[in-house]
Design a protein around this motif. Sequence first.
Motif, PDB file in Angstrom:
ATOM      1  N   LEU A   1     -26.519  78.177 -41.388  1.00  0.00           N
ATOM      2  CA  LEU A   1     -26.963  77.187 -40.409  1.00  0.00           C
ATOM      3  C   LEU A   1     -26.293  77.478 -39.078  1.00  0.00           C
ATOM      4  O   LEU A   1     -25.063  77.583 -38.995  1.00  0.00           O
ATOM      5  CB  LEU A   1     -26.605  75.772 -40.865  1.00  0.00           C
ATOM      6  CG  LEU A   1     -27.013  74.650 -39.896  1.00  0.00           C
ATOM      7  CD1 LEU A   1     -28.539  74.506 -39.849  1.00  0.00           C
ATOM      8  CD2 LEU A   1     -26.368  73.329 -40.298  1.00  0.00           C
ATOM      9  N   THR A   2     -27.098  77.609 -38.047  1.00  0.00           N
ATOM     10  CA  THR A   2     -26.585  77.779 -36.697  1.00  0.00           C
ATOM     11  C   THR A   2     -27.275  76.778 -35.787  1.00  0.00           C
ATOM     12  O   THR A   2     -27.953  75.867 -36.260  1.00  0.00           O
ATOM     13  CB  THR A   2     -26.767  79.237 -36.220  1.00  0.00           C
ATOM     14  OG1 THR A   2     -26.108  79.408 -34.954  1.00  0.00           O
ATOM     15  CG2 THR A   2     -28.229  79.635 -36.108  1.00  0.00           C
ATOM     16  N   TRP A   3     -27.114  76.910 -34.483  1.00  0.00           N
ATOM     17  CA  TRP A   3     -27.663  75.924 -33.552  1.00  0.00           C
ATOM     18  C   TRP A   3     -28.813  76.518 -32.767  1.00  0.00           C
ATOM     19  O   TRP A   3     -28.903  77.713 -32.549  1.00  0.00           O
ATOM     20  CB  TRP A   3     -26.575  75.351 -32.656  1.00  0.00           C
ATOM     21  CG  TRP A   3     -25.692  76.369 -31.997  1.00  0.00           C
ATOM     22  CD1 TRP A   3     -24.867  77.258 -32.627  1.00  0.00           C
ATOM     23  CD2 TRP A   3     -25.558  76.623 -30.608  1.00  0.00           C
ATOM     24  NE1 TRP A   3     -24.232  78.032 -31.703  1.00  0.00           N
ATOM     25  CE2 TRP A   3     -24.623  77.672 -30.457  1.00  0.00           C
ATOM     26  CE3 TRP A   3     -26.127  76.054 -29.464  1.00  0.00           C
ATOM     27  CZ2 TRP A   3     -24.253  78.168 -29.224  1.00  0.00           C
ATOM     28  CZ3 TRP A   3     -25.744  76.540 -28.231  1.00  0.00           C
ATOM     29  CH2 TRP A   3     -24.823  77.581 -28.114  1.00  0.00           C
ATOM     30  N   ASP A   4     -29.689  75.604 -32.353  1.00  0.00           N
ATOM     31  CA  ASP A   4     -31.007  75.997 -31.873  1.00  0.00           C
ATOM     32  C   ASP A   4     -31.019  76.330 -30.381  1.00  0.00           C
ATOM     33  O   ASP A   4     -31.569  75.603 -29.551  1.00  0.00           O
ATOM     34  CB  ASP A   4     -32.007  74.875 -32.167  1.00  0.00           C
ATOM     35  CG  ASP A   4     -33.447  75.353 -32.000  1.00  0.00           C
ATOM     36  OD1 ASP A   4     -33.654  76.563 -31.910  1.00  0.00           O
ATOM     37  OD2 ASP A   4     -34.349  74.489 -31.960  1.00  0.00           O
TER      38      ASP A   4
ATOM     39  N   LEU B   1     -28.251  71.111 -30.631  1.00  0.00           N
ATOM     40  CA  LEU B   1     -26.897  71.122 -30.087  1.00  0.00           C
ATOM     41  C   LEU B   1     -26.157  69.862 -30.488  1.00  0.00           C
ATOM     42  O   LEU B   1     -24.968  69.905 -30.834  1.00  0.00           O
ATOM     43  CB  LEU B   1     -26.954  71.253 -28.560  1.00  0.00           C
ATOM     44  CG  LEU B   1     -25.596  71.245 -27.844  1.00  0.00           C
ATOM     45  CD1 LEU B   1     -24.763  72.457 -28.237  1.00  0.00           C
ATOM     46  CD2 LEU B   1     -25.782  71.198 -26.335  1.00  0.00           C
ATOM     47  N   GLU B   2     -26.852  68.713 -30.475  1.00  0.00           N
ATOM     48  CA  GLU B   2     -26.200  67.466 -30.857  1.00  0.00           C
ATOM     49  C   GLU B   2     -25.793  67.479 -32.328  1.00  0.00           C
ATOM     50  O   GLU B   2     -24.724  66.971 -32.695  1.00  0.00           O
ATOM     51  CB  GLU B   2     -27.137  66.289 -30.571  1.00  0.00           C
ATOM     52  CG  GLU B   2     -27.296  65.953 -29.100  1.00  0.00           C
ATOM     53  CD  GLU B   2     -28.132  66.965 -28.322  1.00  0.00           C
ATOM     54  OE1 GLU B   2     -27.996  67.040 -27.085  1.00  0.00           O
ATOM     55  OE2 GLU B   2     -28.938  67.695 -28.952  1.00  0.00           O
TER      56      GLU B   2
ATOM     57  N   PHE C   1     -25.013  70.224 -33.990  1.00  0.00           N
ATOM     58  CA  PHE C   1     -23.883  71.140 -34.005  1.00  0.00           C
ATOM     59  C   PHE C   1     -22.601  70.421 -33.590  1.00  0.00           C
ATOM     60  O   PHE C   1     -21.532  70.647 -34.149  1.00  0.00           O
ATOM     61  CB  PHE C   1     -24.182  72.306 -33.057  1.00  0.00           C
ATOM     62  CG  PHE C   1     -22.999  73.150 -32.709  1.00  0.00           C
ATOM     63  CD1 PHE C   1     -22.478  74.063 -33.613  1.00  0.00           C
ATOM     64  CD2 PHE C   1     -22.406  73.046 -31.460  1.00  0.00           C
ATOM     65  CE1 PHE C   1     -21.389  74.845 -33.283  1.00  0.00           C
ATOM     66  CE2 PHE C   1     -21.316  73.820 -31.122  1.00  0.00           C
ATOM     67  CZ  PHE C   1     -20.806  74.725 -32.039  1.00  0.00           C
ATOM     68  N   GLU C   2     -22.701  69.537 -32.602  1.00  0.00           N
ATOM     69  CA  GLU C   2     -21.514  68.870 -32.077  1.00  0.00           C
ATOM     70  C   GLU C   2     -21.004  67.748 -32.978  1.00  0.00           C
ATOM     71  O   GLU C   2     -19.813  67.432 -32.947  1.00  0.00           O
ATOM     72  CB  GLU C   2     -21.814  68.290 -30.684  1.00  0.00           C
ATOM     73  CG  GLU C   2     -22.006  69.363 -29.627  1.00  0.00           C
ATOM     74  CD  GLU C   2     -22.506  68.807 -28.303  1.00  0.00           C
ATOM     75  OE1 GLU C   2     -22.311  69.497 -27.278  1.00  0.00           O
ATOM     76  OE2 GLU C   2     -23.103  67.707 -28.282  1.00  0.00           O
ATOM     77  N   ALA C   3     -21.878  67.131 -33.790  1.00  0.00           N
ATOM     78  CA  ALA C   3     -21.469  65.897 -34.456  1.00  0.00           C
ATOM     79  C   ALA C   3     -21.807  65.782 -35.934  1.00  0.00           C
ATOM     80  O   ALA C   3     -21.331  64.860 -36.592  1.00  0.00           O
ATOM     81  CB  ALA C   3     -22.068  64.700 -33.713  1.00  0.00           C
ATOM     82  N   ALA C   4     -22.624  66.669 -36.505  1.00  0.00           N
ATOM     83  CA  ALA C   4     -23.031  66.507 -37.905  1.00  0.00           C
ATOM     84  C   ALA C   4     -21.820  66.594 -38.841  1.00  0.00           C
ATOM     85  O   ALA C   4     -20.943  67.442 -38.649  1.00  0.00           O
ATOM     86  CB  ALA C   4     -24.045  67.582 -38.279  1.00  0.00           C
ATOM     87  N   PRO C   5     -21.733  65.736 -39.869  1.00  0.00           N
ATOM     88  CA  PRO C   5     -20.615  65.792 -40.819  1.00  0.00           C
ATOM     89  C   PRO C   5     -20.558  67.153 -41.512  1.00  0.00           C
ATOM     90  O   PRO C   5     -21.538  67.588 -42.122  1.00  0.00           O
ATOM     91  CB  PRO C   5     -20.924  64.668 -41.809  1.00  0.00           C
ATOM     92  CG  PRO C   5     -21.817  63.739 -41.055  1.00  0.00           C
ATOM     93  CD  PRO C   5     -22.629  64.611 -40.147  1.00  0.00           C
TER      94      PRO C   5
ATOM     95  N   PRO D   1     -25.408  70.229 -21.795  1.00  0.00           N
ATOM     96  CA  PRO D   1     -25.206  71.429 -20.976  1.00  0.00           C
ATOM     97  C   PRO D   1     -26.434  72.325 -20.871  1.00  0.00           C
ATOM     98  O   PRO D   1     -26.710  72.890 -19.799  1.00  0.00           O
ATOM     99  CB  PRO D   1     -24.048  72.135 -21.698  1.00  0.00           C
ATOM    100  CG  PRO D   1     -23.250  71.020 -22.278  1.00  0.00           C
ATOM    101  CD  PRO D   1     -24.288  70.032 -22.742  1.00  0.00           C
ATOM    102  N   ILE D   2     -27.174  72.468 -21.966  1.00  0.00           N
ATOM    103  CA  ILE D   2     -28.381  73.303 -21.917  1.00  0.00           C
ATOM    104  C   ILE D   2     -29.378  72.720 -20.931  1.00  0.00           C
ATOM    105  O   ILE D   2     -29.953  73.435 -20.096  1.00  0.00           O
ATOM    106  CB  ILE D   2     -28.998  73.439 -23.324  1.00  0.00           C
ATOM    107  CG1 ILE D   2     -28.052  74.222 -24.245  1.00  0.00           C
ATOM    108  CG2 ILE D   2     -30.356  74.116 -23.260  1.00  0.00           C
ATOM    109  CD1 ILE D   2     -28.447  74.193 -25.709  1.00  0.00           C
ATOM    110  N   ALA D   3     -29.590  71.409 -20.986  1.00  0.00           N
ATOM    111  CA  ALA D   3     -30.548  70.768 -20.086  1.00  0.00           C
ATOM    112  C   ALA D   3     -30.106  70.867 -18.627  1.00  0.00           C
ATOM    113  O   ALA D   3     -30.928  71.073 -17.727  1.00  0.00           O
ATOM    114  CB  ALA D   3     -30.744  69.310 -20.486  1.00  0.00           C
ATOM    115  N   LEU D   4     -28.812  70.733 -18.373  1.00  0.00           N
ATOM    116  CA  LEU D   4     -28.306  70.879 -17.008  1.00  0.00           C
ATOM    117  C   LEU D   4     -28.580  72.280 -16.473  1.00  0.00           C
ATOM    118  O   LEU D   4     -29.037  72.448 -15.332  1.00  0.00           O
ATOM    119  CB  LEU D   4     -26.808  70.599 -16.971  1.00  0.00           C
ATOM    120  CG  LEU D   4     -26.371  69.137 -17.068  1.00  0.00           C
ATOM    121  CD1 LEU D   4     -24.865  69.055 -17.286  1.00  0.00           C
ATOM    122  CD2 LEU D   4     -26.768  68.360 -15.815  1.00  0.00           C
ATOM    123  N   LEU D   5     -28.292  73.292 -17.287  1.00  0.00           N
ATOM    124  CA  LEU D   5     -28.487  74.673 -16.838  1.00  0.00           C
ATOM    125  C   LEU D   5     -29.968  75.018 -16.726  1.00  0.00           C
ATOM    126  O   LEU D   5     -30.372  75.758 -15.817  1.00  0.00           O
ATOM    127  CB  LEU D   5     -27.761  75.626 -17.783  1.00  0.00           C
ATOM    128  CG  LEU D   5     -26.238  75.485 -17.775  1.00  0.00           C
ATOM    129  CD1 LEU D   5     -25.607  76.297 -18.896  1.00  0.00           C
ATOM    130  CD2 LEU D   5     -25.651  75.893 -16.425  1.00  0.00           C
TER     131      LEU D   5
END
Length: 373
Positions: A9-12, A42-43, A45-49, A205-209
Amino acid sequence: MSLPVYRGLTWDHPRGYRALEAAGREVAPGQGLTIGWDRHSLEGFEAAPIADLADRYDLIVLDHPHVGEAVAQDCLQPMESLFDAYWLAGLEGAAIGRSLASYHYGGSHWALPLDAATQVMAYAPDRIETPPATWDAVIALAVHQPVALSLAGPHAILSFQSIVAALGGAGPVEGFVDRQAGRAAYAIMAALTGATSRAFLHANPIALLEAMAAGEPIDLVPLVYGYVNYAAGGRVGFADAPRGPAGIGSILGGTGIAVSKRCEVTPALRAHLLWLMGEETQRIFIPAQEGQPSLRAAWTDPAVDARWGGFYSGTRATLEAASLRPRHDGAIAFQTEASARLRAGLVEGEAADPVLDAIEAAFRRHHRKGTEL
């Protein structure tokens, strides 16, 4: 005979999946295994248990704040059980900054540093010729150009920690941050929570960039996790994070590849992981797949740097100086709560002390006194 099959599992985002998926297609079968990669946001990735993910996957791409939770849940295999201590010691020196050290907790390493990143400055190169070097200069620029803070999700509190570090404030020990530096950091963020920050309040961050690369009215983000993908073709400029009296302040990001307890580790899987961390892979294969390598040899390679618009040379000093986040069991819950409270305080124009009081209270609730950070 069929090859052993592993699920990862990686991030999208291309930085998160392209190199791993290409390696699964092009390299893993020749090493004697099959690896399929799923993706989450990304969310996620940042917070999933982490324990839930470890129940379902053999390999997990994670961030270092998850390691205390993983140790408490006993759901990952320590790297010391899979790899030679001499090789791990060599990787410590080869990895840029604290990329490997960030996954060391409770006496063991819980992931290998696949990718290196930290909060850096992003700017629109067609509207800013020379990016500001200090926080005072950032505030001065924001008077006449659109500047946005990265405040979505956990990023408000991460930006706060980076500013505290630049101001010379102490990192978390028994309390989260010393009050004088906290007030000064809050004042800087309050000065920058103008119309542009509010317009992009919920942009990760992705949306900002993406917005900056598309030419939307956002000229500067003083602290945002760097993504080499947006540097190609000069779409976004990247520079070191702003300096304060103590120098560069930034909070490390990046990703590590962890092995769950459910995974049966074969010699073929060990070989694949070693290949992913090898210098040639990190310097050639991963950048060719829009990845962001973790070895210093890649970050200092002139050809890699030139291909990606000077991203590596422009931000390397920040990565080398970056600090770690808290990693204790409860760190993810803390950063979620603290970031929400800080974001609300900035948007509502609250004074610093009630917000800082709430952050300190959240830290005490989510960190057991005396435990490793």
